[in-house]
Design an enzyme around this catalytic site. Structure first.
Site, PDB file in Angstrom:
ATOM      1  N   THR A 124       0.865  -1.184   0.000  1.00  8.31           N
ATOM      2  CA  THR A 124       0.000   0.000   0.000  1.00  8.31           C
ATOM      3  C   THR A 124       0.899   1.231   0.000  1.00  8.31           C
ATOM      4  O   THR A 124       2.128   1.116   0.017  1.00  8.31           O
ATOM      5  CB  THR A 124      -0.945   0.013   1.224  1.00  8.31           C
ATOM      6  OG1 THR A 124      -0.158   0.110   2.416  1.00  8.31           O
ATOM      7  CG2 THR A 124      -1.792  -1.260   1.279  1.00  8.31           C
ATOM      8  N   GLU A 129      12.977  -6.263   1.357  1.00  6.44           N
ATOM      9  CA  GLU A 129      14.024  -5.931   0.378  1.00  6.44           C
ATOM     10  C   GLU A 129      13.653  -4.709  -0.470  1.00  6.44           C
ATOM     11  O   GLU A 129      14.489  -3.855  -0.769  1.00  6.44           O
ATOM     12  CB  GLU A 129      14.272  -7.147  -0.525  1.00  6.44           C
ATOM     13  CG  GLU A 129      15.311  -6.923  -1.616  1.00  6.44           C
ATOM     14  CD  GLU A 129      16.716  -6.679  -1.085  1.00  6.44           C
ATOM     15  OE1 GLU A 129      17.212  -7.531  -0.340  1.00  6.44           O
ATOM     16  OE2 GLU A 129      17.306  -5.630  -1.408  1.00  6.44           O
ATOM     17  N   VAL A 180      14.412  -0.491   0.061  1.00  2.00           N
ATOM     18  CA  VAL A 180      15.641   0.257  -0.226  1.00  2.00           C
ATOM     19  C   VAL A 180      16.189  -0.197  -1.579  1.00  2.00           C
ATOM     20  O   VAL A 180      16.477  -1.376  -1.763  1.00  2.00           O
ATOM     21  CB  VAL A 180      16.710   0.044   0.874  1.00  2.00           C
ATOM     22  CG1 VAL A 180      17.983   0.828   0.556  1.00  2.00           C
ATOM     23  CG2 VAL A 180      16.174   0.458   2.232  1.00  2.00           C
ATOM     24  N   GLY A 201       6.772   5.659 -13.750  1.00  5.37           N
ATOM     25  CA  GLY A 201       6.498   4.865 -12.544  1.00  5.37           C
ATOM     26  C   GLY A 201       7.608   4.912 -11.506  1.00  5.37           C
ATOM     27  O   GLY A 201       7.656   4.082 -10.603  1.00  5.37           O
ATOM     28  N   GLU A 259       7.063   8.559  -6.300  1.00  3.51           N
ATOM     29  CA  GLU A 259       6.079   8.153  -5.293  1.00  3.51           C
ATOM     30  C   GLU A 259       4.725   8.736  -5.687  1.00  3.51           C
ATOM     31  O   GLU A 259       4.650   9.669  -6.493  1.00  3.51           O
ATOM     32  CB  GLU A 259       6.491   8.709  -3.931  1.00  3.51           C
ATOM     33  CG  GLU A 259       7.773   8.134  -3.388  1.00  3.51           C
ATOM     34  CD  GLU A 259       7.691   6.639  -3.135  1.00  3.51           C
ATOM     35  OE1 GLU A 259       6.879   6.221  -2.324  1.00  3.51           O
ATOM     36  OE2 GLU A 259       8.428   5.891  -3.782  1.00  3.51           O
ATOM     37  N   ASP A 266      11.881  10.361   0.647  1.00  6.67           N
ATOM     38  CA  ASP A 266      11.986   8.945   0.260  1.00  6.67           C
ATOM     39  C   ASP A 266      13.398   8.421   0.576  1.00  6.67           C
ATOM     40  O   ASP A 266      13.551   7.357   1.191  1.00  6.67           O
ATOM     41  CB  ASP A 266      11.673   8.808  -1.238  1.00  6.67           C
ATOM     42  CG  ASP A 266      11.922   7.397  -1.740  1.00  6.67           C
ATOM     43  OD1 ASP A 266      11.114   6.512  -1.440  1.00  6.67           O
ATOM     44  OD2 ASP A 266      12.956   7.189  -2.401  1.00  6.67           O
ATOM     45  N   LYS A 311      14.741   5.645   3.478  1.00  7.11           N
ATOM     46  CA  LYS A 311      15.672   4.532   3.202  1.00  7.11           C
ATOM     47  C   LYS A 311      16.886   4.593   4.130  1.00  7.11           C
ATOM     48  O   LYS A 311      17.344   3.569   4.656  1.00  7.11           O
ATOM     49  CB  LYS A 311      16.100   4.579   1.737  1.00  7.11           C
ATOM     50  CG  LYS A 311      14.950   4.250   0.793  1.00  7.11           C
ATOM     51  CD  LYS A 311      15.256   4.650  -0.633  1.00  7.11           C
ATOM     52  CE  LYS A 311      14.086   4.326  -1.546  1.00  7.11           C
ATOM     53  NZ  LYS A 311      14.150   5.005  -2.843  1.00  7.11           N
ATOM     54  N   GLY A 347      10.544   1.213 -10.128  1.00  6.06           N
ATOM     55  CA  GLY A 347       9.938   0.607 -11.328  1.00  6.06           C
ATOM     56  C   GLY A 347       9.052  -0.560 -10.960  1.00  6.06           C
ATOM     57  O   GLY A 347       9.162  -1.141  -9.885  1.00  6.06           O
TER      58      GLY A 347
HETATM   59  N1  HSE Z   1      10.196   6.992  -5.725  1.00  8.02           N
HETATM   60  C1  HSE Z   1      11.285   6.151  -5.413  1.00  8.02           C
HETATM   61  C2  HSE Z   1      12.484   6.523  -6.246  1.00  8.02           C
HETATM   62  C3  HSE Z   1      10.887   4.720  -5.652  1.00  8.02           C
HETATM   63  O1  HSE Z   1      12.327   7.345  -7.155  1.00  8.02           O
HETATM   64  O2  HSE Z   1      13.573   6.041  -6.021  1.00  8.02           O
HETATM   65  C4  HSE Z   1      11.418   3.754  -4.693  1.00  8.02           C
HETATM   66  O3  HSE Z   1      11.381   4.182  -3.378  1.00  8.02           O
END
Ligand code: HSE
Length: 340
Positions: free
Chosen positions: A96, A149, A152, A206, A209, A220, A224, A321
């Site tokens: 989600t 997994e 990150v 894609g 976020e 983001d 991580k 992706g």
């Molecule tokens: N939106 C994130 C990125 C995707 O662009 O790295 C994975 O967290």
């Protein structure tokens, strides 16, 4: 292995595609034959069928915007928690949306599934960045696995790499390009595209976020970094305890100026040990063109892990992706299946 998808957007569909495409290979090579018994999505409806759901049809429905409730099986009234309680499954695939300020509602989903005796695989950074110790303890008490997994650098090995392949090594620093969207935007801006056009393209591909603020403001990458700090350095800090700057203040002029000076802007996430204390940060840095990270362009991520055994180990790969993140769930499922 009976699987339930919670969230059937980009990531869930990416995994579903892999399970279809690799069905024969996974069965032949690993004896791995999972059955999807439930799919629930806030927007697309839900279906539960203990005999198994036809994934191909489910994917076609999701792509055509048709309600999943119309698939063969029964639909369960109520929210995601009601679905988790009623579905009988071995693994919850939690994909989600991420909220790194509260970690909800995903943390509740993970707790409910572990309490119901399911393993949990999630790509959701919220629960891991904010509640890793508690979720890990709960999984331990229930003798279930809590794997993530995909949180990150997506399916590119990082969590499993450090946990298993680098087991026995002491890690002193983890550093790199942890966000694909911002790296893509910076790369495209250097090529002459506007910030807005590059962001729109990243969203279409894609990478971004659901709320792109999370990418461009650095949150983001911060999530991580917090996950890495918590899981591998035992840090208790929450995401916003660390210093975090995004790329919104980087202008085309700054990029051109850096280029003339033989440098390139990169959004760098870093966790390191200093005098026995865990430090972490996210922020744009001007990296010399000769530095390996300067050559990492587009949505690609690159992370260097500093170890006491091997020195620096660097992994370069996709950080976002559909199939790439779907793959992260597949590798976690293979670990749970104990087939490797
Ligand atoms: N939106 C994130 C990125 C995707 O662009 O790295 C994975 O967290």
């Amino acid at each position: 292995m009976r699987l339930v998808f919670l969230g059937f957007g980009t990531v869930g569909q990416g995994l579903a595609e892999l399970l279809i495409e690799k069905k024969a290979e996974l069965a032949r090579k690993y004896g791995f034959k999972p059955t999807v018994v439930g799919i629930a999505d806030m927007l697309k409806g839900n279906v539960y069928n203990p005999n198994g759901i036809n994934l191909q049809i489910a994917l076609a429905y999701a792509k055509a915007g048709k309600s999943l409730n119309k698939l063969t099986g029964k639909s369960i009234d109520g929210d995601a928690l009601a679905f988790i309680k009623q579905a009988k499954a071995d693994v919850l695939l939690e994909a989600t949306y991420t909220d790194i300020k509260t970690g909800e509602p995903a943390t509740k989903h993970c707790r409910a599934a572990l309490n119901a005796g399911m393993h949990v695989v999630t790509t959701n950074k919220g629960p891991v960045a904010l509640n890793y110790p508690a979720l890990q303890r709960l999984a331990g008490r229930k003798k279930k696995k809590f794997l993530f997994e995909g949180t990150v650098v997506s399916g590119t090995p990082m969590i499993n790499l450090i946990r298993t392949t680098l087991a026995g090594s002491a890690i002193t620093e983890i550093k790199g390009i942890l966000n694909g969207t911002t790296n893509y935007i910076l790369t495209k801006m250097e090529e002459g595209m506007t910030y807005d056009a590059a962001l729109t393209k990243a969203q279409k591909l894609g990478y971004a976020e659901a709320v792109p603020d999370a990418d461009v403001l650095g949150w983001d990458a911060l999530a991580k970094v917090t996950i890495l700090a918590g899981v591998f350095f035992g840090a208790k800090a929450k995401p916003f305890d660390y210093s975090c700057k995004g790329i919104t203040k980087i202008t085309p002029q700054m990029i051109t100026k850096a280029k003339k000076a033989g440098k390139r802007f990169k959004l760098i996430g870093r966790v390191w040990l200093k005098d026995g204390k865990v430090k972490a940060s996210v922020g744009p840095q001007q990296v010399p063109m000769t530095h390996p990270l300067a050559g990492v362009s587009g949505a690609t991520n690159a992370v260097t892990v500093t170890t006491d055994t091997l020195g620096d180990v660097t992994v370069v790969g996709p950080g976002a992706g559909r199939v790439e993140t779907g793959y992260s769930m597949l590798i976690d499922l293979l670990h749970i299946g104990g087939v490797l």
